[in-house]
Structures are given as C-alpha cells and as structure tokens.
Design an enzyme around this catalytic site. Structure first.
Site, PDB file in Angstrom:
ATOM      1  N   LYS A 100       0.838  -1.206   0.000  1.00 55.53           N
ATOM      2  CA  LYS A 100       0.000   0.000   0.000  1.00 55.53           C
ATOM      3  C   LYS A 100       0.871   1.254   0.000  1.00 55.53           C
ATOM      4  O   LYS A 100       1.569   1.524   0.966  1.00 55.53           O
ATOM      5  CB  LYS A 100      -0.933   0.041   1.216  1.00 55.53           C
ATOM      6  CG  LYS A 100      -2.033   1.086   0.972  1.00 55.53           C
ATOM      7  CD  LYS A 100      -2.625   1.669   2.203  1.00 55.53           C
ATOM      8  CE  LYS A 100      -1.835   2.770   2.828  1.00 55.53           C
ATOM      9  NZ  LYS A 100      -1.754   4.026   2.043  1.00 55.53           N
ATOM     10  N   GLU A 113      10.021   1.036  10.429  1.00 52.47           N
ATOM     11  CA  GLU A 113      11.018   2.092  10.234  1.00 52.47           C
ATOM     12  C   GLU A 113      10.266   3.402  10.432  1.00 52.47           C
ATOM     13  O   GLU A 113       9.451   3.778   9.600  1.00 52.47           O
ATOM     14  CB  GLU A 113      11.635   1.970   8.837  1.00 52.47           C
ATOM     15  CG  GLU A 113      12.975   2.663   8.736  1.00 52.47           C
ATOM     16  CD  GLU A 113      12.833   4.058   8.207  1.00 52.47           C
ATOM     17  OE1 GLU A 113      12.638   4.979   9.029  1.00 52.47           O
ATOM     18  OE2 GLU A 113      12.906   4.241   6.993  1.00 52.47           O
ATOM     19  N   CYS A 124      13.341  10.767   7.101  1.00 48.35           N
ATOM     20  CA  CYS A 124      13.299  10.254   8.477  1.00 48.35           C
ATOM     21  C   CYS A 124      14.676  10.348   9.136  1.00 48.35           C
ATOM     22  O   CYS A 124      14.776  10.528  10.339  1.00 48.35           O
ATOM     23  CB  CYS A 124      12.788   8.828   8.486  1.00 48.35           C
ATOM     24  SG  CYS A 124      13.556   7.807   7.239  1.00 48.35           S
ATOM     25  N   GLU A 139       9.735  15.274  15.700  1.00 50.79           N
ATOM     26  CA  GLU A 139      10.080  15.243  14.279  1.00 50.79           C
ATOM     27  C   GLU A 139       9.202  16.249  13.525  1.00 50.79           C
ATOM     28  O   GLU A 139       7.981  16.177  13.591  1.00 50.79           O
ATOM     29  CB  GLU A 139       9.845  13.833  13.719  1.00 50.79           C
ATOM     30  CG  GLU A 139      10.244  13.713  12.272  1.00 50.79           C
ATOM     31  CD  GLU A 139      10.085  12.299  11.720  1.00 50.79           C
ATOM     32  OE1 GLU A 139       8.994  11.716  11.847  1.00 50.79           O
ATOM     33  OE2 GLU A 139      11.056  11.759  11.165  1.00 50.79           O
TER      34      GLU A 139
HETATM   35  P1  NAI Z   1       1.617   8.197   8.281  1.00 52.79           P
HETATM   36  O1  NAI Z   1       2.393   7.347   9.189  1.00 52.79           O
HETATM   37  O2  NAI Z   1       0.150   8.406   8.580  1.00 52.79           O
HETATM   38  O3  NAI Z   1       1.694   7.619   6.783  1.00 52.79           O
HETATM   39  C1  NAI Z   1       2.548   6.594   6.341  1.00 52.79           C
HETATM   40  C2  NAI Z   1       1.758   5.487   5.656  1.00 52.79           C
HETATM   41  O4  NAI Z   1       0.922   4.828   6.611  1.00 52.79           O
HETATM   42  C3  NAI Z   1       0.812   5.959   4.555  1.00 52.79           C
HETATM   43  O5  NAI Z   1       0.805   4.999   3.521  1.00 52.79           O
HETATM   44  C4  NAI Z   1      -0.532   5.971   5.262  1.00 52.79           C
HETATM   45  O6  NAI Z   1      -1.643   5.835   4.395  1.00 52.79           O
HETATM   46  C5  NAI Z   1      -0.424   4.757   6.149  1.00 52.79           C
HETATM   47  N1  NAI Z   1      -1.304   4.737   7.311  1.00 52.79           N
HETATM   48  C6  NAI Z   1      -1.856   5.795   7.971  1.00 52.79           C
HETATM   49  N2  NAI Z   1      -2.598   5.369   9.008  1.00 52.79           N
HETATM   50  C7  NAI Z   1      -2.530   4.013   9.011  1.00 52.79           C
HETATM   51  C8  NAI Z   1      -3.070   2.986   9.855  1.00 52.79           C
HETATM   52  N3  NAI Z   1      -3.823   3.290  10.899  1.00 52.79           N
HETATM   53  N4  NAI Z   1      -2.771   1.700   9.586  1.00 52.79           N
HETATM   54  C9  NAI Z   1      -1.975   1.386   8.544  1.00 52.79           C
HETATM   55  N5  NAI Z   1      -1.446   2.299   7.717  1.00 52.79           N
HETATM   56  C10 NAI Z   1      -1.705   3.610   7.935  1.00 52.79           C
HETATM   57  O7  NAI Z   1       2.330   9.587   8.181  1.00 52.79           O
HETATM   58  P2  NAI Z   1       1.695  11.015   7.768  1.00 52.79           P
HETATM   59  O8  NAI Z   1       0.462  11.272   8.574  1.00 52.79           O
HETATM   60  O9  NAI Z   1       1.570  11.074   6.316  1.00 52.79           O
HETATM   61  O10 NAI Z   1       2.831  12.013   8.245  1.00 52.79           O
HETATM   62  C11 NAI Z   1       2.820  12.511   9.572  1.00 52.79           C
HETATM   63  C12 NAI Z   1       4.209  12.565  10.149  1.00 52.79           C
HETATM   64  O11 NAI Z   1       4.754  11.265  10.190  1.00 52.79           O
HETATM   65  C13 NAI Z   1       5.221  13.366   9.354  1.00 52.79           C
HETATM   66  O12 NAI Z   1       5.153  14.718   9.668  1.00 52.79           O
HETATM   67  C14 NAI Z   1       6.511  12.746   9.798  1.00 52.79           C
HETATM   68  O13 NAI Z   1       6.916  13.304  11.013  1.00 52.79           O
HETATM   69  C15 NAI Z   1       6.148  11.302  10.023  1.00 52.79           C
HETATM   70  N6  NAI Z   1       6.518  10.462   8.856  1.00 52.79           N
HETATM   71  C16 NAI Z   1       7.684   9.773   8.923  1.00 52.79           C
HETATM   72  C17 NAI Z   1       8.091   9.036   7.838  1.00 52.79           C
HETATM   73  C18 NAI Z   1       9.368   8.285   7.868  1.00 52.79           C
HETATM   74  O14 NAI Z   1       9.890   7.928   6.830  1.00 52.79           O
HETATM   75  N7  NAI Z   1       9.900   7.984   9.024  1.00 52.79           N
HETATM   76  C19 NAI Z   1       7.334   8.986   6.590  1.00 52.79           C
HETATM   77  C20 NAI Z   1       6.090   9.701   6.643  1.00 52.79           C
HETATM   78  C21 NAI Z   1       5.734  10.422   7.739  1.00 52.79           C
END
Ligand code: NAI
Ligand code: MG
Length: 488
Positions: free
Chosen positions: A193, A267, A301, A398
């Site tokens: 996904k 991660e 990240c 972050e």
């Molecule tokens: P997120 O963690 O919600 O999104 C990442 C992925 O998880 C997306 O594909 C999303 O659709 C999916 N997702 C969201 N809720 C889920 C759930 N309950 N169960 C399974 N999958 C789910 O991150 P978001 O809201 O886009 O970004 C928020 C913050 O997260 C950013 O500001 C950043 O600080 C952090 N982040 C960190 C990342 C990294 O590479 N470590 C990448 C993206 C966001």
C-alpha cells in the site's frame, strides 16, 4: 568590446528556467488496483485524487481499496506464493528481479518526472537519487536470490510467505524498492500500500511488473489512505508486515498485531544529531548541514534536524550557513535548478508551519531565507532556529520539513549527552578532522546509521534502520534479508 565588458555589477545573476520536459509522460485519468496481475476497479467503486503539490492540479484518480479488495489481493498473493513463487528456484526468481531493475532503468526519465510531479521533490533529486537507487536495490537483491544459502551459511533458508507492506510519501518509488526487492528475492509475495499523496510511481511499478512478466499475484498493489493500510494490517492471512512512516501509526500497527505470529519490522521517525567539531573543514561541513536537513524538503526520516556546533566555531558556521542558504532555489520541482521543491501536501505544510510558530512561542530565534516562493502550491522557505533548549518541542519532535534546530556544545561528552537526549535513534552525523573523535561519536550515539564527514548517503548494501522510537528491523544489506526468510 567583449561581452564581459558589458556586464554591470547590478545585473540579475539568477538562473534562467531549465524545466524538464513532461511531453513523454502518459498518465491515465484513472488507475485501478493491481491484483493478481491485472488492473481492476475497487469493489466500492470509490476513487480519490492525487494532486501535484507544486500547483495543486489533479494528476489522476486512484482507486480506494476497502476490506474486500485487500482480501482479494492477499488471496492472490497467497496463491502465487504457494503455487508458483515459493517453489521457483532462486536462480529463476532472480531473473525476474533483474528484469524489473532493468526496466526501471529504461523508464528512469519517466519515473523521475512522475515522482517529482506527484510528490513535489526536485527533479534533480528524483533523477539522480530516487530512481537510480530504486534500480540499484532491485539489482542488488536480484543477486541474492540464488545465493541465500551463502547469506546464512549452515541454515536452510525458506521464504516467510505473504508480506503486507505500507510505505510513506517521502521516497515513493525508493520505498517500493526497499520493501519489494528483498521480499521477492527471498521468495515471498507482496501486497503493497503506497501513500495516498504519492501513488503514481507505485502504479507505474505495477505496469513494470506486468512488462517483466512477473507471475500473476506475486506483486499486488492496493491504493488508499490510512483505512486501507489498517485493513491490510488486520488481514489474518499475512505472515509479515513491514511499515515505514510515523511513530504513531507504527505503534498502532504493533498493537493491532499483538498476539499474532505475524512478523513485523518498523522504520519510523527520527531526530538526528549532526555534530560539527571545531577541527572540521567548515565549508564542507556547511554543505553537509544543507544536505542533511534541506534534501527532499526535509521530508527525510534520517534528516540531520538537530545541529550541534562546537562553541568556538558557532559564529563562523552560522554565518556561512546563512550565506549558503540564501543561494538555495525554492520552486518548480521540474526545474533542474531547483534545490527545494514543494512540500508534499497541504496537511504537511500546515504541520511544518505550526512547528515554526511553536518554536517562536517557545522563545527560539527563527531565521528564514529571503527567496521568493510560487503563489500556488505548498512551500516552506529553508529555516533554522537558534537559542533553543533541549526541552523545546522543535528539538524533541520530528518536524519533517526544512527546519533545523541549532545548539552548541563545548566538549565531546556534552555533545554525546545532548545527541542521545531524544526518543528517536535512527541516524546521526559527525564532522571532524580526527579519526579518534569519529570512533568516539559513532560508538557513543545510539542510532542505526551514523555518517562521518558526509550525510544522507544511501547504498543497497548498507543496512538501514533504527533504535528506540525509530523502530526495529533493518533494510538493505544482508541484515535486510533476515525479515524475509525463515531459517532452520
Ligand atoms: P503516516 O504514518 O500516517 O503515513 C505513512 C503510511 O501509513 C501511509 O501509507 C498511510 O496511508 C499509512 N497509514 C496511515 N494510518 C494508518 C493505519 N492506521 N494503519 C496502517 N497504515 C496507515 O504519516 P503522515 O500522517 O503522512 O505524516 C505525519 C508525520 O509522520 C510526518 O510529519 C513525519 O513526522 C512522520 N513520517 C515519517 C516518515 C518516515 O519515513 N519515518 C514517513 C512519513 C511520515
Ligand atoms: Mg500527489
């Protein structure tokens, strides 16, 4: 009179626009889900839009997968695993993975442009970093497919089974590669996904799997937002879940899987310490700081988001950093001169702006460059805070944007203590002329990856992953194969 004689000091020395062409891009108006080797509509008939964050224009409509679709995708992956992929020799599997790598190279220009359009990152980065590294990950793992018994000597190596993989929006195709390449090479099948703001290169990747003749059901793609991800995690027939994204969602996934035998790697976020000693080559270190925090708009990240400068060189570093930052070009991601593209989404732009406010309210001093930004789309000027305290939210949390928090230190031990004062442990960096300091710092910081006299360098042979709230499990290298194999 020569040309140079006519140039006056007052001339505008800005770069002329150098836009990458989009003529060769053929996006469909609407994309279905990719299940069992075919693009199919979602059971609900629902679609969502993905936009270009640099101009807010709609690029395509993308299917929203619900529980029924996820179930169909997992069943297809199960069938392909049991009947085809698991049984195939590593040598045969490797041929498909090599083929995928080569097609990524052949379609590199198209993939780079679509990546920049869908997610906002500068074309220079998608062209020179994201896409070549994605191909490199497939090449590297293709090589392992028939050599797994050498990776784990004395062990019988079998695949884990069906993997559910959820990825974020900051490196869309590269995260496909990090997740899918080791899974396929080790004999697993996949339901992936992608993030809702950046699904397009994953959809092109599904086309690439078709082009490579990958057997039906080995790779399946379910698009959608958090609810689709949650439905995937909940599915009882997964053997393995891999997630990259926010720490909050990582924790929710861990809870959802508690008490089940499903393997999990996470991660998650980071707040890396980037340490500059007085004996460092300051000009190079300044380039390292820029690359550490302003690469990919800071949506990284492992970004070097906490800078620690030795007190004796603070003034010099900050003066040089400001001067260098004023040269950064913020704007059209498809322009080859652009250094900093669009913020990935309105939501992320709001989050970053909230943190800029929080920082000022906490009493820190904000510096932002004076560059112009386009009227439409989502933009944040390169920024840093000084006069920050360890307890400030902008130091502890972050931000995931082009925002740096700068602190100073006097001794190595003080730098280490401050560096480790964080809930995260993903990466770090050190700049010094002294090898002994490099060893002390790299051993003293609890983080998965630490760069010395460089930053944000990636290679498929090098394991990547975190400690503490940055998650667990490694991706890349021999370590990265482990989550995808059963050893007996
Ligand atoms: P997120 O963690 O919600 O999104 C990442 C992925 O998880 C997306 O594909 C999303 O659709 C999916 N997702 C969201 N809720 C889920 C759930 N309950 N169960 C399974 N999958 C789910 O991150 P978001 O809201 O886009 O970004 C928020 C913050 O997260 C950013 O500001 C950043 O600080 C952090 N982040 C960190 C990342 C990294 O590479 N470590 C990448 C993206 C966001
Ligand atoms: Mg988009």
């Amino acid at each position: 009179m020569t040309d140079t004689a006519t140039i006056s000091k007052g001339s505008d020395w800005g770069y002329a626009p150098a836009p990458e062409s989009t003529d060769h891009i053929r996006l469909k108006d609407r994309y279905g889900l990719f299940i069992d080797g075919k693009f199919t509509p979602p059971a609900s008939g629902k679609y969502f839009k993905t936009i270009n964050p640099a101009n807010e224009k709609v690029l395509a409509e993308v299917a929203e997968a619900g529980e029924k679709d996820v179930d169909r995708a997992v069943q297809a992956a199960r069938k392909a695993h049991d009947k085809v992929w698991r049984k195939m020799s590593g040598r045969e599997r490797g041929k498909y993975v090599y083929r995928i790598a080569r097609i990524i190279q052949e379609r590199a220009r198209e993939l780079a442009v679509v990546e920049s359009m869908d997610g906002g990152k500068p074309i220079r980065e998608s062209r020179d970093v994201d896409i070549p590294l994605s191909a490199a990950h497939f090449f590297y793992h293709a090589g392992w497919a028939d050599k797994l018994s050498y990776a784990f000597p004395g062990k019988k190596v079998s695949p884990v089974g069906v993997a559910g993989q959820i990825i974020p929006w900051n490196f869309p195709l590269l995260m496909v590669a990090w997740k899918v390449a080791p899974a396929l090479a080790c004999g697993n099948t996949v339901v992936l996904k992608p993030a809702e703001t950046t699904p397009l290169t994953a959809l092109l990747f599904a086309e690439i799997c078709q082009e490579a003749g990958l057997p039906d059901g080995v790779f399946n793609l379910v698009t959608g937002a958090g609810a689709t991800g949650a439905a995937l995690v909940k599915h009882p027939d997964l053997d393995k879940v891999a997630f990259t994204g926010s720490t909050d969602v990582g924790k929710a996934i861990q809870k959802a899987l508690a008490g089940r035998g499903t393997k999990l790697t996470l991660e998650l976020g980071g707040k890396a310490a980037h340490i500059i000693f007085e004996d460092a080559t300051i000009d190079q270190a300044v380039e390292g700081i820029i690359n550490g925090i302003y690469f990919n708009q800071g949506h990284v990240c492992c970004a070097g988001s906490r800078l620690f400068v030795q007190e004796s060189v603070e003034e010099e570093v900050i003066a040089k950093l400001k001067a260098r930052m004023e040269t950064l070009i913020v704007g059209d991601p498809l322009d080859k001169n652009t250094d900093i593209g669009a913020i990935n989404s309105r939501a992320q732009c709001d989050r970053i702006n909230d943190y800029l406010k929080i920082g000022v309210e906490e009493g820190a001093e904000l510096f932002q460059t004076r560059c112009s930004v386009p009227g439409k789309g989502f933009w944040v000027r390169p920024s840093f805070f000084t006069k920050v305290a360890q307890s400030h939210r902008i130091v502890q949390e972050e931000i995931f944007g082009p925002v740096l928090a700068i602190q100073t230190f006097r001794t190595l031990n003080e730098a280490l203590e401050k560096a480790n004062n964080t809930p995260y442990g993903l990466s770090g960096g050190v700049w010094t002329d002294k090898g002994s300091k490099i060893f002390k710092v790299t051993r003293g910081i609890r983080a998965g990856v630490i760069w010395a006299n460089t930053f944000n360098k990636f290679d498929p042979t090098s394991p990547f992953g975190g400690y503490k709230e940055s998650g667990y499990g490694r991706e890349g290298g021999r370590h990265g194969l482990k989550p995808y194999v059963e050893l007996t």
